[in-house]
Design a protein around this motif. Structure first.
Motif, PDB file in Angstrom:
ATOM      1  N   ARG A  11       0.823  -1.221   0.000  1.00 46.80           N
ATOM      2  CA  ARG A  11       0.000   0.000   0.000  1.00 46.80           C
ATOM      3  C   ARG A  11       0.856   1.270   0.000  1.00 46.80           C
ATOM      4  O   ARG A  11       0.524   2.251  -0.646  1.00 46.80           O
ATOM      5  N   SER A  12       1.940   1.255   0.777  1.00 44.16           N
ATOM      6  CA  SER A  12       2.802   2.447   0.839  1.00 44.16           C
ATOM      7  C   SER A  12       4.220   2.013   1.197  1.00 44.16           C
ATOM      8  O   SER A  12       4.433   0.909   1.719  1.00 44.16           O
ATOM      9  N   GLU A  13       5.148   2.889   0.925  1.00 42.06           N
ATOM     10  CA  GLU A  13       6.549   2.617   1.251  1.00 42.06           C
ATOM     11  C   GLU A  13       6.677   2.421   2.766  1.00 42.06           C
ATOM     12  O   GLU A  13       6.325   3.308   3.547  1.00 42.06           O
ATOM     13  N   PRO A  14       7.156   1.249   3.214  1.00 40.90           N
ATOM     14  CA  PRO A  14       7.235   1.022   4.660  1.00 40.90           C
ATOM     15  C   PRO A  14       8.326   1.881   5.313  1.00 40.90           C
ATOM     16  O   PRO A  14       9.330   2.225   4.674  1.00 40.90           O
ATOM     17  N   GLN A  15       8.101   2.201   6.590  1.00 42.43           N
ATOM     18  CA  GLN A  15       9.080   2.989   7.333  1.00 42.43           C
ATOM     19  C   GLN A  15      10.281   2.130   7.712  1.00 42.43           C
ATOM     20  O   GLN A  15      11.405   2.608   7.738  1.00 42.43           O
ATOM     21  N   GLN A  16       9.987   0.883   8.033  1.00 37.46           N
ATOM     22  CA  GLN A  16      11.067  -0.020   8.447  1.00 37.46           C
ATOM     23  C   GLN A  16      11.095  -1.241   7.533  1.00 37.46           C
ATOM     24  O   GLN A  16      10.166  -1.493   6.778  1.00 37.46           O
ATOM     25  N   ARG A  17      12.167  -2.012   7.670  1.00 32.07           N
ATOM     26  CA  ARG A  17      12.280  -3.232   6.874  1.00 32.07           C
ATOM     27  C   ARG A  17      11.234  -4.240   7.344  1.00 32.07           C
ATOM     28  O   ARG A  17      10.880  -4.262   8.536  1.00 32.07           O
ATOM     29  N   ILE A  18      10.756  -5.046   6.422  1.00 29.82           N
ATOM     30  CA  ILE A  18       9.735  -6.046   6.760  1.00 29.82           C
ATOM     31  C   ILE A  18      10.239  -7.434   6.366  1.00 29.82           C
ATOM     32  O   ILE A  18      10.751  -7.618   5.250  1.00 29.82           O
ATOM     33  N   ASP A  19      10.099  -8.370   7.252  1.00 29.73           N
ATOM     34  CA  ASP A  19      10.437  -9.771   6.967  1.00 29.73           C
ATOM     35  C   ASP A  19       9.196 -10.429   6.353  1.00 29.73           C
ATOM     36  O   ASP A  19       8.224 -10.712   7.059  1.00 29.73           O
ATOM     37  N   VAL A  20       9.232 -10.666   5.044  1.00 26.60           N
ATOM     38  CA  VAL A  20       8.057 -11.239   4.368  1.00 26.60           C
ATOM     39  C   VAL A  20       8.232 -12.737   4.098  1.00 26.60           C
ATOM     40  O   VAL A  20       7.568 -13.306   3.227  1.00 26.60           O
ATOM     41  N   ALA A  21       9.118 -13.381   4.850  1.00 27.69           N
ATOM     42  CA  ALA A  21       9.390 -14.813   4.645  1.00 27.69           C
ATOM     43  C   ALA A  21       8.130 -15.680   4.659  1.00 27.69           C
ATOM     44  O   ALA A  21       8.046 -16.671   3.918  1.00 27.69           O
ATOM     45  N   PRO A  22       7.112 -15.360   5.478  1.00 27.71           N
ATOM     46  CA  PRO A  22       5.929 -16.248   5.460  1.00 27.71           C
ATOM     47  C   PRO A  22       5.132 -16.200   4.154  1.00 27.71           C
ATOM     48  O   PRO A  22       4.295 -17.082   3.922  1.00 27.71           O
ATOM     49  N   LEU A  23       5.383 -15.211   3.328  1.00 29.10           N
ATOM     50  CA  LEU A  23       4.566 -15.061   2.110  1.00 29.10           C
ATOM     51  C   LEU A  23       5.184 -15.821   0.938  1.00 29.10           C
ATOM     52  O   LEU A  23       5.742 -15.242   0.001  1.00 29.10           O
ATOM     53  N   THR A  24       5.126 -17.132   0.997  1.00 26.91           N
ATOM     54  CA  THR A  24       5.625 -17.968  -0.104  1.00 26.91           C
ATOM     55  C   THR A  24       4.474 -18.811  -0.635  1.00 26.91           C
ATOM     56  O   THR A  24       3.486 -19.038   0.075  1.00 26.91           O
ATOM     57  N   PRO A  25       4.584 -19.319  -1.861  1.00 27.82           N
ATOM     58  CA  PRO A  25       3.532 -20.207  -2.387  1.00 27.82           C
ATOM     59  C   PRO A  25       3.250 -21.387  -1.459  1.00 27.82           C
ATOM     60  O   PRO A  25       2.097 -21.746  -1.236  1.00 27.82           O
ATOM     61  N   ARG A  64      11.858 -16.936   1.014  1.00 24.10           N
ATOM     62  CA  ARG A  64      12.774 -17.716   1.866  1.00 24.10           C
ATOM     63  C   ARG A  64      12.284 -19.157   1.994  1.00 24.10           C
ATOM     64  O   ARG A  64      11.145 -19.414   2.381  1.00 24.10           O
ATOM     65  N   GLY A  65      13.121 -20.109   1.642  1.00 21.64           N
ATOM     66  CA  GLY A  65      12.825 -21.536   1.810  1.00 21.64           C
ATOM     67  C   GLY A  65      11.724 -22.063   0.917  1.00 21.64           C
ATOM     68  O   GLY A  65      11.289 -23.202   1.084  1.00 21.64           O
ATOM     69  N   MET A  66      11.265 -21.287  -0.043  1.00 25.32           N
ATOM     70  CA  MET A  66      10.161 -21.777  -0.884  1.00 25.32           C
ATOM     71  C   MET A  66      10.600 -23.029  -1.659  1.00 25.32           C
ATOM     72  O   MET A  66      11.766 -23.166  -2.031  1.00 25.32           O
ATOM     73  N   ALA A  67       9.647 -23.924  -1.904  1.00 26.11           N
ATOM     74  CA  ALA A  67       9.978 -25.185  -2.566  1.00 26.11           C
ATOM     75  C   ALA A  67       9.240 -25.370  -3.876  1.00 26.11           C
ATOM     76  O   ALA A  67       9.547 -26.285  -4.637  1.00 26.11           O
ATOM     77  N   GLN A  68       8.265 -24.520  -4.147  1.00 26.97           N
ATOM     78  CA  GLN A  68       7.468 -24.705  -5.370  1.00 26.97           C
ATOM     79  C   GLN A  68       6.830 -23.382  -5.768  1.00 26.97           C
ATOM     80  O   GLN A  68       6.857 -22.407  -5.027  1.00 26.97           O
ATOM     81  N   GLY A  69       6.246 -23.379  -6.938  1.00 35.68           N
ATOM     82  CA  GLY A  69       5.502 -22.208  -7.391  1.00 35.68           C
ATOM     83  C   GLY A  69       6.392 -21.085  -7.889  1.00 35.68           C
ATOM     84  O   GLY A  69       7.596 -21.271  -8.116  1.00 35.68           O
TER      85      GLY A  69
END
Lengths: 298, 273
Positions: B9-23, B76-81
C-alpha cells in the motif's frame, strides 16, 4: 507360408532375457567416433565367451549428441547387471578413454544406473573435475590431448537377446548376398544390434556337445556338408546356411527388425538362390521369448 | 483461479520480513487468512492485510506488486511455485530456497539466493554483495539451482558456493567466487579484483579478462574445452545469452588456483580478451 517364392518355416526363434544399455560416443569427427565405437564393440559377438554382446546402433548427427559433436550410439547387452556394468566400464576405460578427442555419455537416462565415468575419473589422479549439468554429473578427466569428458553413469534396462533367423540358399555367395541385404535394412531399425561380424553368423550352434568341456557346438542339422551324415534339416538343393542374430531393448524391437530382415532377404527370391527362412531354437528350453516366424511375417 | 497479487500500500518505514509469504505457505489459504498472517517489522509484528492489498487466490503464482528494497527474505525456503516481484527486493531474497521460480523486475540487496538449494532466481536489475553466498559464519553457500542477474553484482558473489550456477550478465565486484567449493559462475561483463580468492574447487567462466588475477593462480595455457558447450547448452531452457555462447566461450585461457589453498579451482577467461 511363402514370401516371394521363399518358404518360411513353421518354427520360432528362441530368445532370452538380458540386461542392456546404450552409450553415446562423440569425437572431433565421425571417423574418430567410429574408431572408438568399433574398438569398444570389438570381441563382443556372443556372451558365450566375450562377456557381452555389443554393436553400433547408428551414427548420430551433432544436433543429437550432448556436446554437439558427431557421435555414435552403441548398444551393449549382457546376461546380468553386474557383468554388464563390468564390461561397460572395462571397455570404456580401454577403448574410449584412450581414443583421441573422444567423450562418453549415457544414451539411456532412465533405468538402473551403472558406472561410466564414476570410477574412470580416478585416472585423473586427483586432477579430475566434476560438473553437474541439468541434474546429471559429468567428469572432466585431464588427459594428454586435453580433457576426457565422461558422464557419471548410464541407464541399464531389461532387454532381449538372441532373436535370430536362418537364410537357406543354394550357394554360399547367394546366402551372403541375402544376409548383406537383410543387414542393410535392419541397421535402419532403432534399439537393436546385430553383434556378429558384419551382422552375420556362419557358425550357428546347438546346445551341448559330445565333448564335456563345451556347452555349445556346431548346429549339425543345418551344416550342408553333413547332409548325409546327421539328421539334417536341409533339402538337397541347400548348399549354404547363414544366421542373423539380433539383440534389442524390447521384444517388440526384435520382432520388428526380424520382419524387416526377412523381407529384405526374401526380396531376392529363388531366382537368386534363396529358398527357405528358418530359425534357431532349443525346443523352448532356453528362454521365454519365442518369435514365431509366420506370426512375425503375417 | 487467478494469481495471488499482494500490492504494497505504501513505502514502509522499516524493513519487513516477508518470509511467510511464499507459495508453500499460502496454498489453500483464503484472502482473509493471508491477511491475518503476522509479519515482523522492526520490534513489532504487523498483519499482512495492513501492509498489502490482497487479490486473487492462486498462491502457486504470486505477484508482489510495488515491492521495495525494504522487503527482506522474499521467497525464503520456498519449494514450489512462482513469485514475481514487481519492483525491488531487500536482502536475503530466495534464501535457502528449495525449488520454484523467483523473478525480480528490479534490483535486490545483499545475500540474494544465499544458501540456495534448488530452483531458479532471475534478477532483472542489480544484486548486492554476497549473492549466492553462505550466511555469515556458515560454510555452505549456494548448493544448487540457477541464478541469473541481468545487471551488476556486488562483492563476494558465490562466497562458499558449493554447486549450481550463477550467471551474471553485467559486471561483478571484487572477490568473485571467494572460498568457493564447487559450482559454476559465469560473467559477461567486467570482473572486479581478485576473483577466486581462496577457492578450493569450482569454475569461474569469464567473457572478459578480470581486472587483476591473484598471484596464487597459475596459468595453464589456452585450451578448447569440450565441457563448455555442454554446460552452456544446459542453460538452453533459460532466457540468458550464455546459452548461445558456445563458440565464443569454447576456447579459454585456464588459470588454476587458488594455490594458497586446495588449488583445484579454475578461472577460465575467453581467449583473445
Amino acid at each position: 507360408m511363402n514370401i516371394n517364392g521363399v518358404q518360411i518355416d513353421a518354427t520360432f526363434a528362441e530368445a532370452f532375457p538380458m540386461r542392456g544399455t546404450r552409450i553415446i560416443i562423440t569425437a572431433q569427427n565421425t571417423k574418430w567416433a567410429q574408431i572408438a565405437a568399433q574398438t569398444l564393440t570389438g570381441f563382443a559377438t556372443s556372451v558365450i565367451a566375450c562377456g557381452c554382446e555389443a554393436g553400433i546402433e547408428r551414427e548420430l548427427d551433432p544436433s543429437e549428441t550432448p556436446d554437439g559433436r558427431p557421435g555414435v550410439a552403441v548398444l551393449i547387452f549382457a546376461m546380468g547387471g553386474k557383468t554388464l556394468a563390468k564390461q561397460v566400464e572395462t571397455r570404456a576405460g580401454q577403448c574410449v578413454l584412450t581414443c583421441p578427442t573422444s567423450a562418453l555419455f549415457s544414451g539411456l537416462p532412465d533405468g538402473d544406473p551403472i558406472a561410466l565415468g564414476k570410477n574412470l575419473r580416478f585416472f585423473g589422479d586427483g586432477f579430475q573435475i566434476s560438473k553437474r549439468i541439468n541434474g546429471r554429473r559429468y567428469w572432466r578427466v585431464p588427459v594428454m590431448d586435453g580433457e576426457f569428458l565422461c558422464e557419471e553413469s548410464t541407464g541399464m534396462v531389461n532387454a532381449v537377446g538372441g532373436g535370430n533367423f536362418l537364410i537357406l540358399a543354394e550357394s554360399q555367395p547367394q546366402a551372403l548376398a541375402a544376409c548383406e541385404a537383410a543387414i542393410e535394412a535392419m541397421r535402419k531399425v532403432p534399439n537393436v544390434i546385430m553383434p556378429f561380424p558384419g551382422g552375420v553368423v556362419r557358425s550357428g550352434s546347438k546346445v551341448g556337445s559330445r565333448y564335456k568341456a563345451l556347452n555349445a557346438s556346431t548346429n549339425d542339422a543345418f551344416c550342408p556338408t553333413l547332409k548325409g551324415q546327421t539328421q539334417t534339416q536341409l533339402s538337397p538343393e541347400i548348399e549354404s546356411v547363414m544366421e542373423i542374430v539380433v539383440d534389442g531393448l524390447t521384444a517388440e524391437d526384435i520382432s520388428k527388425v526380424m520382419r524387416v530382415g526377412i523381407e529384405a532377404a526374401c526380396r531376392l527370391g529363388p531366382r537368386n538362390g534363396i529358398r527357405r527362412i528358418s530359425a534357431g531354437n532349443y525346443g523352448g528350453k532356453l528362454g521365454p521369448f519365442l518369435f514365431h516366424l509366420r506370426e512375425i511375417m503375417a | 483461479m487467478t494469481m495471488l497479487i499482494l500490492t504494497l500500500r505504501s513505502e514502509p518505514q522499516q524493513r519487513i520480513d516477508v518470509a511467510p509469504l511464499t507459495p508453500d505457505g499460502l496454498l489453500d489459504k483464503s484472502a482473509g487468512e493471508i491477511g491475518d498472517i503476522l509479519l515482523q517489522t522492526g520490534n513489532r509484528q504487523v498483519r499482512t492485510g495492513e501492509l498489502f492489498d490482497i487479490e486473487g487466490n492462486d498462491a502457486s503464482h504470486m505477484v508482489l506488486r510495488g515491492a521495495t528494497g525494504k522487503l527482506d527474505f522474499i521467497g525464503r525456503g520456498m519449494a514450489q511455485g512462482m513469485i514475481d516481484v514487481e519492483g525491488d527486493a531487500g536482502s536475503y531474497l530466495g534464501m535457502q530456497m528449495k525449488g520454484g521460480h523467483l523473478v525480480v523486475r528490479g534490483s535486490i540487496g545483499a545475500y540474494g539466493a544465499c544458501e540456495l538449494k534448488n530452483g531458479t532466481v532471475i534478477i532483472q536489475g542489480n544484486a548486492g554483495d554476497f549473492l549466492g553466498a553462505s550466511l555469515p559464519g556458515n560454510k555452505k553457500g549456494m548448493a544448487g539451482g540457477t541464478v541469473i542477474v541481468r545487471g551488476n553484482v556486488g562483492d563476494r558473489a558465490g562466497d562458499h558456493m558449493r554447486r549450481g550456477a550463477l550467471l551474471i550478465e553485467g559486471n561483478t565486484g571484487a572477490y568473485l567466487g571467494s572460498r568457493m567449493t564447487a559450482g559454476t559462475i559465469a560473467v559477461l561483463g567486467k570482473t572486479g579484483r581478485y576473483p577466486g580468492y581462496a577457492m578450493g574447487r569450482g569454475t569461474l567462466l569469464l567473457a572478459q579478462a578480470p581486472a587483476e588475477i591473484l598471484p596464487t593462480f597459475n596459468d595453464c595455457g589456452t585450451h578448447t574445452l569440450g565441457f563448455i558447450p555442454l554446460l552452456l547448452k544446459g542453460f538452453g531452457g533459460l532466457d540468458t545469452p550464455f546459452s548461445n555462447m558456445s563458440e565464443s566461450l569454447r576456447r579459454v585461457r585456464r588459470y588454476a588456483g587458488d594455490m594458497s589453498g586446495l588449488g583445484k579451482g579454475e578461472i577460465l577467461v575467453a581467449a583473445g580478451t
